[in-house]
Design an enzyme around this catalytic site. Structure first.
Site, mmCIF file in Angstrom:
data_model
loop_
_atom_site.group_PDB
_atom_site.id
_atom_site.type_symbol
_atom_site.label_atom_id
_atom_site.label_comp_id
_atom_site.label_asym_id
_atom_site.label_seq_id
_atom_site.Cartn_x
_atom_site.Cartn_y
_atom_site.Cartn_z
ATOM 1 N N ASP A 115 0.824 -1.210 0.000
ATOM 2 C CA ASP A 115 0.000 0.000 0.000
ATOM 3 C C ASP A 115 0.855 1.255 0.000
ATOM 4 O O ASP A 115 2.052 1.225 0.296
ATOM 5 C CB ASP A 115 -0.926 0.010 1.215
ATOM 6 C CG ASP A 115 -0.170 -0.020 2.541
ATOM 7 O OD1 ASP A 115 0.795 -0.798 2.657
ATOM 8 O OD2 ASP A 115 -0.538 0.740 3.462
ATOM 9 N N GLU A 122 0.173 -1.522 5.563
ATOM 10 C CA GLU A 122 1.222 -1.168 6.525
ATOM 11 C C GLU A 122 1.055 0.257 7.019
ATOM 12 O O GLU A 122 1.262 0.556 8.202
ATOM 13 C CB GLU A 122 2.600 -1.349 5.862
ATOM 14 C CG GLU A 122 3.783 -1.140 6.787
ATOM 15 C CD GLU A 122 4.334 0.274 6.805
ATOM 16 O OE1 GLU A 122 5.243 0.547 7.607
ATOM 17 O OE2 GLU A 122 3.841 1.116 6.011
#
Length: 484
Positions: free
Chosen positions: A78, A145
């Site tokens: 991400d 994350e």
């Protein structure tokens, strides 16, 4: 064709460019998960999505290297979705558009996603390149994350078989990270009954143009926090002019220093001129206090339609006082590493409406006791005004091991290739290594990467000259991994 596809090493840059075409903001992993699975199928390596939403890949050993220790390469899929105020970019649908300026790769008025897209691209290049020599290589590309390490926290145990973990999420070439901070999300909420707005006029006050930045790596650089600077103004406006608060919107990511905040205030017509003068004075004060750090401060007033309701006076006072008192920034440095932040907090997001308020903070520390201490300090601050506070997403710090075998191998290869010693350090940024170690405590761990600057902002950039040596270091290190 993107100009970055012409850079060297070609395979790594091509994969990074392909990744920029896949929308992958935190919280929406489906497109990038499919992209990675399709890639793995195309290049012929095993892959699957685990119970935590992470993509796992596995490449067999080169013939003759079957007795080498197994290496886990790890990055996160991400990216932080930040953009400039004038950008129309939609992170859920639009690709990232890249360009090169003075040896750096930037995006067009958005985050670049090199945090940690360049780590993902390096993993893809290893998986794809049939000329490399190595033992078994596993890959773990984690979900979400940036918003709380949800993927790695939900990762099952027992599915990986690696002896060594190389995290590819560090941001300065030539530095090897052997420890990082833990963190906790602190969220305070309050509900109340709105009151009717009997004031004559309303204005929106906007404060923006701050540099923002990574709330771990750049929390010690003295950058302005838009929420903390706005509360100074709002408190003075309430005290001196009796304005009323209708709403507050500041910040949008827990791990990004907020660069913008705006409030809607209600007041009599005759006090608008005085409010504008107050804004001008506060702007000059901010520019003076942050001279050399924040060169692009914007602070201005706009007329808006009169809101129907306001935050009650007593609640308004409590919220302003609590936000003013809330700790923000560095709390303590590491005594044994006095140049590294040990404990900090980032007053990241404020959302206030006439009926409810929420305040979101990310607190970090390399010590669990200090992480819990600052979380309790923040909780106490907001509990005193009756807010409900929840601490969630806790993850521990990663304790450094200066005698690490993989660290010593990386230092040896780095010096051979570059003629200088690498630097070993502990970071205040939170890395997923600590969570992985909690599930696989026997792994030998280090973090590395090419140089990246201003992550979590629209000025994020990747230094081209550091990517090829990073790749060469990774390739030779994989070839020299010791036997089991």
């Amino acid at each position: 064709m993107s100009e970055i596809r012409n850079l060297k090493p070609e395979t790594l840059w091509r994969n990074f460019d392909d990744l920029t075409q896949v929308p992958r903001p935190s919280g929406l992993p489906e497109k990038v998960q499919k992209f990675l699975l399709d890639f793995a199928a195309r290049v012929g390596v095993e892959s699957y999505v685990d119970a935590g939403g992470n993509v796992v890949m596995r490449k067999p050993a080169t013939p003759g290297y079957e007795n080498r220790k197994t290496v886990l390469l790890q990055a996160h899929m991400d990216m932080v979705p930040q953009k400039t105020p004038d950008s129309n970019h939609n992170f859920e649908t639009d690709p990232i558009v890249t360009h090169i300026v003075d040896g750096w790769v930037y995006a067009n008025n958005t985050t670049l996603g090199a945090d940690d897209g360049i780590g993902v691209a390096a993993i893809m290049a290893v998986m794809e390149d049939k000329t490399l020599k190595h033992g078994v290589v596993e890959a773990l590309i984690t979900r979400d994350e940036e918003t709380g390490m949800y993927g790695v926290n939900e990762m099952p145990s027992g599915e990986l078989h690696s002896d060594i973990l190389m995290n590819l999420d560090s941001e300065t070439w030539g530095k090897f990270v052997i420890g990082s901070a833990g963190g906790v999300d602190v969220t305070s909420t309050l509900e109340y009954k709105e009151v009717v707005n009997n004031e004559e006029a309303a204005v929106k006050v906007t404060l923006k143009g701050f540099r923002g930045g990574h709330s771990g790596l750049e929390i010690n650089e003295g950058r302005a926090n838009a929420n903390k600077e706005m509360v100074r103004f709002v408190r003075n406006a309430v005290t001196e002019l009796g304005v009323r608060l209708a709403s507050w919107e500041g910040g949008n990511m827990r791990n990004a220093i907020p660069f913008k905040a705006e409030v809607v205030l209600a007041l009599p017509h005759e006090k608008i001129a005085a409010l504008k003068e107050m804004v001008a004075r506060q702007k000059a004060l901010i520019e003076d206090e942050f001279k050399g750090i924040e060169p692009n401060v914007e602070f201005f007033v706009e007329d808006v339609d009169k809101p129907a309701s306001l935050v009650p006076v007593d609640v308004q006072e409590k919220l302003i006082n609590a936000i003013y008192a809330c700790h923000n920034g560095v709390l303590r440095m590491i005594p044994s590493y006095p140049d590294v932040v040990e404990t900090s907090s980032n007053l990241a997001i404020i959302h206030i409406e006439p009926t409810k308020a929420s305040i979101m903070i990310l607190a970090r520390s390399s010590r669990e006791d200090m992480r819990d201490y600052i979380a309790a300090q923040l909780e106490s601050c907001f509990n005193m005004i009756g807010m409900k506070t929840i601490c969630s997403g806790q993850y521990g710090g990663w304790d450094p091991n200066p005698n690490s075998e993989i660290l010593n191998l990386l230092k040896k290869v780095y010096k051979e290739q570059n003629g200088v010693e690498g630097i070993v350090q502990v970071d205040h940024a939170g890395l997923e290594c600590s969570v992985i170690l909690g599930k696989y405590p026997g792994m030998d761990v280090v973090s590395l990467g090419p140089t990246l600057r201003s992550p979590h902002t629209a000025k994020e950039r990747l230094e081209i000259a550091t990517v090829e040596p990073f790749w060469k270091l990774l390739v030779q290190t994989l070839e020299e991994i010791p036997v089991k």
